[in-house]
Design a protein around this motif. Structure first.
Motif, PDB file in Angstrom:
ATOM      1  N   UNK A 129      -6.733  27.407   4.176  1.00  0.00           N
ATOM      2  CA  UNK A 129      -7.214  26.665   5.339  1.00  0.00           C
ATOM      3  C   UNK A 129      -6.146  25.692   5.810  1.00  0.00           C
ATOM      4  N   UNK A 130      -5.933  25.636   7.113  1.00  0.00           N
ATOM      5  CA  UNK A 130      -5.002  24.652   7.671  1.00  0.00           C
ATOM      6  C   UNK A 130      -5.657  23.881   8.802  1.00  0.00           C
ATOM      7  N   UNK A 131      -5.623  22.540   8.758  1.00  0.00           N
ATOM      8  CA  UNK A 131      -6.190  21.767   9.862  1.00  0.00           C
ATOM      9  C   UNK A 131      -5.196  21.562  11.007  1.00  0.00           C
ATOM     10  N   UNK A 132      -3.909  21.835  10.787  1.00  0.00           N
ATOM     11  CA  UNK A 132      -2.943  21.519  11.843  1.00  0.00           C
ATOM     12  C   UNK A 132      -2.121  22.727  12.304  1.00  0.00           C
ATOM     13  N   UNK A 133      -1.046  23.044  11.603  1.00  0.00           N
ATOM     14  CA  UNK A 133      -0.156  24.107  12.076  1.00  0.00           C
ATOM     15  C   UNK A 133      -0.041  25.218  11.030  1.00  0.00           C
ATOM     16  N   UNK A 134       0.762  26.224  11.331  1.00  0.00           N
ATOM     17  CA  UNK A 134       0.976  27.333  10.401  1.00  0.00           C
ATOM     18  C   UNK A 134       1.704  26.868   9.142  1.00  0.00           C
ATOM     19  N   UNK A 135       1.185  27.249   7.994  1.00  0.00           N
ATOM     20  CA  UNK A 135       1.874  27.069   6.728  1.00  0.00           C
ATOM     21  C   UNK A 135       1.836  28.425   6.019  1.00  0.00           C
ATOM     22  N   UNK A 136       2.464  28.498   4.873  1.00  0.00           N
ATOM     23  CA  UNK A 136       2.390  29.728   4.093  1.00  0.00           C
ATOM     24  C   UNK A 136       2.450  29.365   2.618  1.00  0.00           C
ATOM     25  N   UNK A 137       1.432  29.784   1.889  1.00  0.00           N
ATOM     26  CA  UNK A 137       1.366  29.449   0.462  1.00  0.00           C
ATOM     27  C   UNK A 137       2.143  30.494  -0.327  1.00  0.00           C
ATOM     28  N   UNK A 138       3.165  30.034  -1.017  1.00  0.00           N
ATOM     29  CA  UNK A 138       4.095  30.957  -1.677  1.00  0.00           C
ATOM     30  C   UNK A 138       4.246  30.570  -3.144  1.00  0.00           C
ATOM     31  N   UNK A 139       3.920  31.505  -4.036  1.00  0.00           N
ATOM     32  CA  UNK A 139       4.103  31.298  -5.471  1.00  0.00           C
ATOM     33  C   UNK A 139       5.065  32.384  -5.950  1.00  0.00           C
ATOM     34  N   UNK A 145       2.453  35.602  -1.436  1.00  0.00           N
ATOM     35  CA  UNK A 145       2.730  34.704  -0.307  1.00  0.00           C
ATOM     36  C   UNK A 145       1.774  35.089   0.804  1.00  0.00           C
ATOM     37  N   UNK A 146       1.100  34.097   1.356  1.00  0.00           N
ATOM     38  CA  UNK A 146       0.126  34.411   2.400  1.00  0.00           C
ATOM     39  C   UNK A 146       0.144  33.288   3.439  1.00  0.00           C
ATOM     40  N   UNK A 147       0.068  33.655   4.715  1.00  0.00           N
ATOM     41  CA  UNK A 147       0.072  32.654   5.778  1.00  0.00           C
ATOM     42  C   UNK A 147      -1.220  31.841   5.770  1.00  0.00           C
ATOM     43  N   UNK A 148      -1.091  30.554   6.048  1.00  0.00           N
ATOM     44  CA  UNK A 148      -2.243  29.661   6.170  1.00  0.00           C
ATOM     45  C   UNK A 148      -2.321  29.297   7.655  1.00  0.00           C
ATOM     46  N   UNK A 149      -3.303  29.870   8.342  1.00  0.00           N
ATOM     47  CA  UNK A 149      -3.324  29.826   9.803  1.00  0.00           C
ATOM     48  C   UNK A 149      -4.467  28.944  10.290  1.00  0.00           C
TER      49      UNK A 149
END
Ligand code: CUA
Length: 305
Positions: A129-139, A145-149
């Motif tokens: 979940x993202x409240x603001x902009x695009x992030x991507x959780x990467x381990x 790795x998956x986009x947080x949109x």
């Protein structure tokens, strides 16, 4: 053979090695023929140029072989990727929030942490979940790795197979502090995990007050310093009880930084922009910080003289 830090390591590494291996074969092959033709058709060895007639055999060959190679890459890629989208039943669901610029992990019992603590050998699903902009959780160690949109639910899952701590990165450029958007996954035994999970908010011990804890858990301190230094937003130090020059719809105005001001700044941050700062960098925290929590925040801000 080492099973890998997560259940996806083998599939992803196999695809990687297959693609790397094929690339290597192509590199050697192309370089070989390039050098061969340069010598064979040099002016010295081949002084009179000739027209080349088309060859169906050759054309079919150079269509079929690359198609097979690409399909081999696709096959291994798909075998590695497809299980990442199929979450087994009974996975522990954790809400993972990526925001400018920190990670927050919320467990089914409401417990929150800024590092991801998970039990070994159990499926874990992260709802992104993202409240603001695009992030991507990467381990990287888990090969996931998956986009947080913002506005679009996404998820990822894994089974951690090795005890220890592993890096978590943001892999999508999200603003000036993108490269500091770091966290950790801590993989522990199931019993240890249950003890951690059932312990009430042990993080609170690190904080001097509830207000400070609220600011830390909501990622406020990534943009607002507590020592007076200028970050993306105004510093918290010496904020409470002072006059601020703010811009409201293009007009400059003086306001008193009192309880009401703090509440407006949290719930409607773009209505009044403090002089020297930019609009649109903060989202409303209306559904994240309650009015009671704001009172705690105010009490804490009063201490930052
Ligand atoms: Cu979040 Cu980059």
């Amino acid at each position: 053979m080492n099973p890998g830090a997560s259940n996806f390591v083998q599939g992803v590494d196999t695809a990687f090695i297959v693609i790397l291996g094929l690339s290597f074969v192509l590199l050697i092959g192309i370089t070989f023929f390039m050098v061969y033709f340069v010598i064979k058709y040099s002016k010295k060895n081949h002084p009179v140029p000739e027209d080349v007639k088309d060859s169906h055999k050759l054309e079919i060959l150079w269509t079929v072989i690359p198609t097979i190679l690409v399909l081999i890459m696709f096959y291994y890629g798909w075998i590695g990727y497809q299980p990442m989208r199929e979450v087994p039943n009974g996975a522990i669901e954790i809400k993972a929030t990526g925001r400018m610029w920190s990670w927050d992990f919320e467990y089914p019992n409401g417990k929150r942490s800024n590092i991801l603590v998970v039990p070994k050998d159990k499926p874990v699903k992260l709802n992104l979940y993202s409240p603001d902009v695009l992030h991507s959780l990467y381990i990287p160690a888990f090969r996931i790795k998956e986009d947080v949109v913002p506005g679009r639910p996404n998820y990822m899952w894994f089974i951690a197979q090795e005890l220890g701590e592993f890096d978590v990165f943001c892999a999508e450029y999200c603003g000036v502090q993108h490269s500091y958007m770091l966290s950790k996954v801590r993989v522990i035994d199931e019993n240890e995990f249950l003890a951690w999970f059932n312990k009430k908010e042990d993080e609170s011990q690190q904080f001097a007050s509830i207000g400070e804890q609220i600011l830390a858990q909501n990622g406020c301190v990534a943009c607002h310093s507590r020592d007076g230094s200028k970050l993306v937003g105004p510093s918290f130090k010496g904020l409470y009880g002072t006059q601020k020059n703010v811009e409201v719809n293009g007009d400059m105005k003086k306001v008193m930084a009192d309880d009401e001001y703090i509440k407006r700044a949290i719930y409607d941050p773009n209505a009044e922009i403090v002089e020297g700062f930019n609009k649109g960098l903060m989202v409303s925290y209306k559904d994240k910080i309650t009015e009671d929590e704001i009172k705690e925040v105010v009490n804490y801000l009063k201490t930052l003289k």
